[in-house]
Motif scaffolding. Structure first.
Motif, PDB file in Angstrom:
ATOM      1  N   GLU A   1      38.309  39.145  42.482  1.00 10.25           N
ATOM      2  CA  GLU A   1      38.325  37.721  42.145  1.00 10.25           C
ATOM      3  C   GLU A   1      37.412  37.428  40.956  1.00 10.25           C
ATOM      4  OE1 GLU A   1      39.262  35.891  46.610  1.00 10.25           O
ATOM      5  OE2 GLU A   1      37.227  35.823  45.785  1.00 10.25           O
ATOM      6  N   LEU A   2      36.280  38.110  40.887  1.00 16.90           N
ATOM      7  CA  LEU A   2      35.361  37.913  39.769  1.00 16.90           C
ATOM      8  C   LEU A   2      35.821  38.679  38.533  1.00 16.90           C
ATOM      9  CD1 LEU A   2      31.832  38.084  41.464  1.00 16.90           C
ATOM     10  CD2 LEU A   2      33.330  36.126  41.150  1.00 16.90           C
ATOM     11  N   LEU A   3      36.249  39.903  38.734  1.00 16.60           N
ATOM     12  CA  LEU A   3      36.637  40.739  37.595  1.00 16.60           C
ATOM     13  C   LEU A   3      37.834  40.175  36.855  1.00 16.60           C
ATOM     14  CD1 LEU A   3      36.196  44.210  39.310  1.00 16.60           C
ATOM     15  CD2 LEU A   3      34.755  43.263  37.500  1.00 16.60           C
ATOM     16  N   ASP A   4      38.704  39.463  37.553  1.00 13.45           N
ATOM     17  CA  ASP A   4      39.911  38.914  36.932  1.00 13.45           C
ATOM     18  C   ASP A   4      39.657  37.610  36.178  1.00 13.45           C
ATOM     19  OD1 ASP A   4      41.417  41.004  37.845  1.00 13.45           O
ATOM     20  OD2 ASP A   4      42.393  39.894  39.463  1.00 13.45           O
TER      21      ASP A   4
ATOM     22  N   GLY B   1      27.407  46.106  41.567  1.00 13.90           N
ATOM     23  CA  GLY B   1      26.083  46.288  42.139  1.00 13.90           C
ATOM     24  C   GLY B   1      25.029  46.653  41.103  1.00 13.90           C
ATOM     25  N   VAL B   2      23.816  46.895  41.586  1.00  8.59           N
ATOM     26  CA  VAL B   2      22.685  47.126  40.677  1.00  8.59           C
ATOM     27  C   VAL B   2      22.851  48.402  39.863  1.00  8.59           C
ATOM     28  CG1 VAL B   2      21.055  45.798  42.043  1.00  8.59           C
ATOM     29  CG2 VAL B   2      21.393  48.220  42.556  1.00  8.59           C
ATOM     30  N   HIS B   3      23.702  49.326  40.302  1.00 11.29           N
ATOM     31  CA  HIS B   3      23.919  50.561  39.554  1.00 11.29           C
ATOM     32  C   HIS B   3      25.252  50.540  38.812  1.00 11.29           C
ATOM     33  CE1 HIS B   3      20.403  52.125  41.521  1.00 11.29           C
ATOM     34  NE2 HIS B   3      20.933  51.947  42.711  1.00 11.29           N
ATOM     35  N   GLY B   4      25.879  49.381  38.729  1.00  9.32           N
ATOM     36  CA  GLY B   4      27.164  49.265  38.061  1.00  9.32           C
ATOM     37  C   GLY B   4      27.022  49.113  36.552  1.00  9.32           C
ATOM     38  N   ASP B   5      28.142  48.880  35.894  1.00 12.31           N
ATOM     39  CA  ASP B   5      28.150  48.824  34.428  1.00 12.31           C
ATOM     40  C   ASP B   5      28.266  47.395  33.893  1.00 12.31           C
ATOM     41  OD1 ASP B   5      30.720  48.307  35.203  1.00 12.31           O
ATOM     42  OD2 ASP B   5      31.658  49.879  33.989  1.00 12.31           O
ATOM     43  N   GLN B   6      27.958  46.404  34.735  1.00 17.72           N
ATOM     44  CA  GLN B   6      27.962  44.978  34.349  1.00 17.72           C
ATOM     45  C   GLN B   6      29.273  44.563  33.668  1.00 17.72           C
ATOM     46  OE1 GLN B   6      24.148  44.238  32.213  1.00 17.72           O
ATOM     47  NE2 GLN B   6      23.659  42.978  33.992  1.00 17.72           N
ATOM     48  N   PRO B   7      30.386  44.665  34.376  1.00 10.90           N
ATOM     49  CA  PRO B   7      31.669  44.276  33.771  1.00 10.90           C
ATOM     50  C   PRO B   7      31.779  42.783  33.487  1.00 10.90           C
ATOM     51  CG  PRO B   7      31.941  44.687  36.120  1.00 10.90           C
ATOM     52  CD  PRO B   7      30.554  45.150  35.755  1.00 10.90           C
ATOM     53  N   LEU B   8      30.894  41.972  34.065  1.00 16.42           N
ATOM     54  CA  LEU B   8      30.930  40.523  33.826  1.00 16.42           C
ATOM     55  C   LEU B   8      29.977  40.094  32.721  1.00 16.42           C
ATOM     56  CD1 LEU B   8      30.884  39.262  37.542  1.00 16.42           C
ATOM     57  CD2 LEU B   8      32.861  39.881  36.131  1.00 16.42           C
ATOM     58  N   LEU B   9      29.331  41.037  32.067  1.00 10.89           N
ATOM     59  CA  LEU B   9      28.287  40.735  31.104  1.00 10.89           C
ATOM     60  C   LEU B   9      28.769  39.757  30.032  1.00 10.89           C
ATOM     61  CD1 LEU B   9      25.399  41.420  30.142  1.00 10.89           C
ATOM     62  CD2 LEU B   9      26.421  43.195  28.705  1.00 10.89           C
ATOM     63  N   GLY B  10      28.029  38.651  29.903  1.00  6.66           N
ATOM     64  CA  GLY B  10      28.311  37.670  28.866  1.00  6.66           C
ATOM     65  C   GLY B  10      29.345  36.628  29.213  1.00  6.66           C
ATOM     66  N   LYS B  11      30.048  36.784  30.338  1.00  3.68           N
ATOM     67  CA  LYS B  11      31.043  35.776  30.696  1.00  3.68           C
ATOM     68  C   LYS B  11      30.325  34.487  31.109  1.00  3.68           C
ATOM     69  CE  LYS B  11      34.921  38.727  32.069  1.00  3.68           C
ATOM     70  NZ  LYS B  11      35.949  38.990  33.105  1.00  3.68           N
TER      71      LYS B  11
ATOM     72  N   GLY C   1      22.665  35.932  36.785  1.00  3.55           N
ATOM     73  CA  GLY C   1      22.346  36.043  35.376  1.00  3.55           C
ATOM     74  C   GLY C   1      21.889  37.423  34.942  1.00  3.55           C
ATOM     75  N   GLU C   2      21.141  38.118  35.807  1.00  7.59           N
ATOM     76  CA  GLU C   2      20.583  39.407  35.398  1.00  7.59           C
ATOM     77  C   GLU C   2      21.335  40.593  36.000  1.00  7.59           C
ATOM     78  OE1 GLU C   2      16.332  39.689  35.488  1.00  7.59           O
ATOM     79  OE2 GLU C   2      16.074  37.542  35.077  1.00  7.59           O
ATOM     80  N   VAL C   3      21.613  40.549  37.285  1.00  2.14           N
ATOM     81  CA  VAL C   3      22.349  41.668  37.896  1.00  2.14           C
ATOM     82  C   VAL C   3      23.805  41.680  37.415  1.00  2.14           C
ATOM     83  CG1 VAL C   3      23.143  42.719  40.058  1.00  2.14           C
ATOM     84  CG2 VAL C   3      20.847  41.724  39.917  1.00  2.14           C
ATOM     85  N   PHE C   4      24.468  40.519  37.488  1.00 10.70           N
ATOM     86  CA  PHE C   4      25.864  40.447  37.056  1.00 10.70           C
ATOM     87  C   PHE C   4      26.000  40.217  35.546  1.00 10.70           C
ATOM     88  CE2 PHE C   4      27.621  38.864  41.417  1.00 10.70           C
ATOM     89  CZ  PHE C   4      27.316  40.110  41.968  1.00 10.70           C
ATOM     90  N   GLY C   5      24.961  39.679  34.924  1.00 14.95           N
ATOM     91  CA  GLY C   5      24.985  39.502  33.478  1.00 14.95           C
ATOM     92  C   GLY C   5      25.731  38.271  33.000  1.00 14.95           C
ATOM     93  N   LEU C   6      25.970  37.287  33.882  1.00 11.46           N
ATOM     94  CA  LEU C   6      26.690  36.083  33.474  1.00 11.46           C
ATOM     95  C   LEU C   6      25.823  35.189  32.591  1.00 11.46           C
ATOM     96  CD1 LEU C   6      28.414  35.156  36.863  1.00 11.46           C
ATOM     97  CD2 LEU C   6      29.504  36.137  34.839  1.00 11.46           C
ATOM     98  N   ASP C   7      26.480  34.454  31.724  1.00 11.96           N
ATOM     99  CA  ASP C   7      25.828  33.455  30.870  1.00 11.96           C
ATOM    100  C   ASP C   7      25.820  32.133  31.633  1.00 11.96           C
ATOM    101  OD1 ASP C   7      24.906  31.837  28.835  1.00 11.96           O
ATOM    102  OD2 ASP C   7      26.792  31.861  27.714  1.00 11.96           O
ATOM    103  N   LEU C   8      24.692  31.822  32.273  1.00 14.05           N
ATOM    104  CA  LEU C   8      24.615  30.693  33.205  1.00 14.05           C
ATOM    105  C   LEU C   8      24.292  29.382  32.506  1.00 14.05           C
ATOM    106  CD1 LEU C   8      22.671  32.093  36.303  1.00 14.05           C
ATOM    107  CD2 LEU C   8      25.131  31.697  36.084  1.00 14.05           C
ATOM    108  N   HIS C   9      24.990  28.313  32.949  1.00 17.06           N
ATOM    109  CA  HIS C   9      24.742  26.948  32.492  1.00 17.06           C
ATOM    110  C   HIS C   9      24.576  26.091  33.746  1.00 17.06           C
ATOM    111  CE1 HIS C   9      26.069  27.987  28.335  1.00 17.06           C
ATOM    112  NE2 HIS C   9      26.709  28.926  29.020  1.00 17.06           N
ATOM    113  N   ILE C  10      23.391  25.553  33.962  1.00 19.69           N
ATOM    114  CA  ILE C  10      23.049  24.940  35.249  1.00 19.69           C
ATOM    115  C   ILE C  10      23.158  23.423  35.206  1.00 19.69           C
ATOM    116  CG2 ILE C  10      21.227  24.630  36.957  1.00 19.69           C
ATOM    117  CD1 ILE C  10      20.246  27.416  36.324  1.00 19.69           C
ATOM    118  N   ALA C  11      23.874  22.878  36.193  1.00 16.56           N
ATOM    119  CA  ALA C  11      23.932  21.433  36.448  1.00 16.56           C
ATOM    120  C   ALA C  11      23.350  21.205  37.836  1.00 16.56           C
ATOM    121  CB  ALA C  11      25.366  20.927  36.365  1.00 16.56           C
TER     122      ALA C  11
END
Length: 214
Positions: free
Chosen positions: A81-84, A117-127, A160-170
């Motif tokens: 669901e996240l990777l897609d 996970g923490v040993h993964g390759d951060q496929p969500l980085l920057g999303k 933000g750090e483990v998954f590498g997402l670009d977070l915008h907080i409301a």
């Protein structure tokens, strides 16, 4: 375009976190009309409480019973669901100064996935992602409960750090003021916080849409 939305409030009506997420989603869809939206509602449909412990025990104890295929399939389904998705909206309330249990269960299962996970390759980085947060009390500088919000720092680290997402907080605080007599003097501040939260959510929804387009 594909948006993933997570809700966690146990309230299906009157939920501030859901309302903020609605605002962000509408703003995003206005920029990407007809886009796909995948939803997971942990408040209405919590994940099995024993899925993580079964999988984690099997990973560290060779003598433990093998986990059922359903548990492994659940991890893969949650991760997919996240990777897609191209962008995300996460709506999370603060309960008892911490994450709702259903969100922690979701995160624990995702972290078991070999890529996320923490040993993964951060496929969500920057999303890009909108994080819509609601808190019943006040937790800002100088408030009696300053430092008691254990949701925001954790999700900044995890998403933000483990998954590498670009977070915008409301975010909106003091959401219990209208229904708590002792908080009546704070109702004006609560209304201001809610208004600001929706403004943030709308702006972030547009910004996240623009980041994808760019």
């Amino acid at each position: 375009m594909h948006l993933f939305r997570l809700d966690a409030s146990i309230r299906t009506t009157g939920s501030v976190s859901r309302a903020l997420a609605d605002t962000a989603e509408r703003a995003w869809l206005a920029e990407h009309p007809g886009a796909t939206v995948t939803r997971r509602d942990l408040g209405a449909h919590p994940l099995p409480s024993d899925a993580w412990s079964t999988l984690a025990r099997a990973a560290v104890d060779p003598s433990a019973p093998a986990p059922a295929d359903e548990a492994r399939d659940l991890v893969d389904r949650l991760a997919t669901e996240l990777l897609d998705a191209d962008a995300f909206v996460f709506a999370v309330p603060l309960y008892n100064w911490n994450l709702p249990a259903q969100v922690k269960a979701w995160i624990d299962l995702l972290v078991l996935h070999p890529r996320l996970g923490v040993h993964g390759d951060q496929p969500l980085l920057g999303k890009p992602a909108v994080l819509a947060l609601s808190r019943g009390g006040g937790y800002g500088p100088g408030a009696p409960k300053e430092g008691w919000d254990h949701v925001t720092p954790y999700l900044r680290r995890l998403l933000g750090e483990v998954f590498g997402l670009d977070l915008h907080i409301a975010e909106a605080e003091l959401t219990l003021a209208d229904v708590t007599p002792a908080m009546a003097p704070l109702r004006g501040l609560a209304a201001e916080s809610l208004k600001k939260g929706h403004e943030q959510a709308a702006a972030h929804g547009v910004r996240v849409a623009e980041l994808i387009r760019a």
